[in-house]
Design an enzyme around this catalytic site. Sequence first.
Site, mmCIF file in Angstrom:
data_model
loop_
_atom_site.group_PDB
_atom_site.id
_atom_site.type_symbol
_atom_site.label_atom_id
_atom_site.label_comp_id
_atom_site.label_asym_id
_atom_site.label_seq_id
_atom_site.Cartn_x
_atom_site.Cartn_y
_atom_site.Cartn_z
ATOM 1 N N ARG A 91 0.870 -1.181 0.000
ATOM 2 C CA ARG A 91 0.000 0.000 0.000
ATOM 3 C C ARG A 91 0.899 1.220 0.000
ATOM 4 N NH1 ARG A 91 -5.413 -1.187 1.218
ATOM 5 N NH2 ARG A 91 -5.738 0.885 0.354
ATOM 6 N N ASP A 261 -13.256 3.332 9.495
ATOM 7 C CA ASP A 261 -13.892 3.081 8.198
ATOM 8 C C ASP A 261 -14.632 1.753 8.253
ATOM 9 O OD1 ASP A 261 -14.654 3.585 5.636
ATOM 10 O OD2 ASP A 261 -12.656 3.510 4.756
ATOM 11 N N ASP A 279 -8.314 -1.484 5.539
ATOM 12 C CA ASP A 279 -8.409 -0.025 5.467
ATOM 13 C C ASP A 279 -8.505 0.623 6.849
ATOM 14 O OD1 ASP A 279 -8.107 0.130 2.747
ATOM 15 O OD2 ASP A 279 -10.238 -0.085 2.345
ATOM 16 N N GLU A 281 -6.875 3.595 7.730
ATOM 17 C CA GLU A 281 -6.363 4.955 7.723
ATOM 18 C C GLU A 281 -7.213 5.913 8.567
ATOM 19 O OE1 GLU A 281 -6.317 6.163 3.696
ATOM 20 O OE2 GLU A 281 -8.481 6.053 3.446
#
Length: 395
Positions: A91, A261, A279, A281
């Site tokens: 990533r 998220d 995910d 972040e």
Amino acid sequence: MSPDASSSDVASTASSTDEAEHHAQVARPSDSLRDTEDLRERLERWMAGKVPSGSSVTVADVTLPAANGMSSETILFDATWDGDHHPLVARVAPTESTMPVFPTYDLESQFRTMAQVREHSAVPVPAVYWSESDPDALGAPFFVMERISGDVPPDVMPYNFGSWVTEASPGQRNSLQQNSVGVLAQLHAIDKPGERFDFLRLPNSGTTAREAFTAHIAEQRAYYEWVVSDGVRSPLIERALDWIEENNPADDSPAVLCWGDSRIGNVMYQDFAPVAVLDWEMATLGPREMDLGWMAFLHRFFEDIAGLANLPGLPDFLRLPDLAQTYAEITGHTPHDLEFYVTYAALRQAVIMWRIQARAIAFGQSQRPEDPDDMIMHRASLAAMLDGTYWERLA
């Protein structure tokens, strides 16, 4: 989101930024379109310094998924060392020239969050191998994690438009729902979150849910100011920010680790059970209801789109009362003020979508509307939430 919506790998899912971008019909201008052979050579050179001393490493089958988005770039590849084959994912942080959605991309924090969640819970998080802050290797910071196969609820078209989720039986969808809420329960049960995830603590944040959430609101307002730095402002978003500050629930319970998220499109499933939670972040410390609100809202976002398209959708799936009941049954904690936290999720999504539309305008792919709030696809839903009429029409 996945280039193959029914069977994908750990890197193919995307964050809510990518989902919003697709539904705003925005193309992806990017300087990250690279030669895969060059990437293979770069990765192989870099990994030579990471595998055990004396080992030789080969990298093959480098792929850039079509669903690469703005939250980070995804590179799929296979690596072999010491005779073992490893399906991997890199990533990579976006570059400034792509006009990224968020001001900063702290991949090291994502790496550390995933490692800690994997160590201190049973949540199925992919193993993380290495984090690289030096941009020399690939042109930007990145981290490498294992690649896992599974089924991802698609974003394009939304899973409630017709997908393996809609084709499942009611019992299977209930299993998916129960298991997804179970992920949140496990995350929120991680003990000593303030100590183990101290790197996620926001400025001026305390140890209670209210204190952490107050800091989160301040960060959201600062993010909005960054998004509207071109001088065009959103009356609706500013109204929502004020409303959230004025109605901040009194919650003296301890802050927990929040995934941030927390939507089913960021989970890979096998037989309707999570096998990879992705995910990270947006991970933070805060009230547990923030994750439940985000999970409920992102489904409502799709349901509202389905309604506009005169499609039946999945009105009996991921309903707010059902999420609350399941969470209470698993944890013994009865969620509170969930309509407030759904509204906060709608506000956060509005700021993200504003940035995505501003990006499209900057790249000449869209024109600025006369009414700036038309940059927000779900403006009617957010306004109805603030007016107190949104939930009435669903009753």
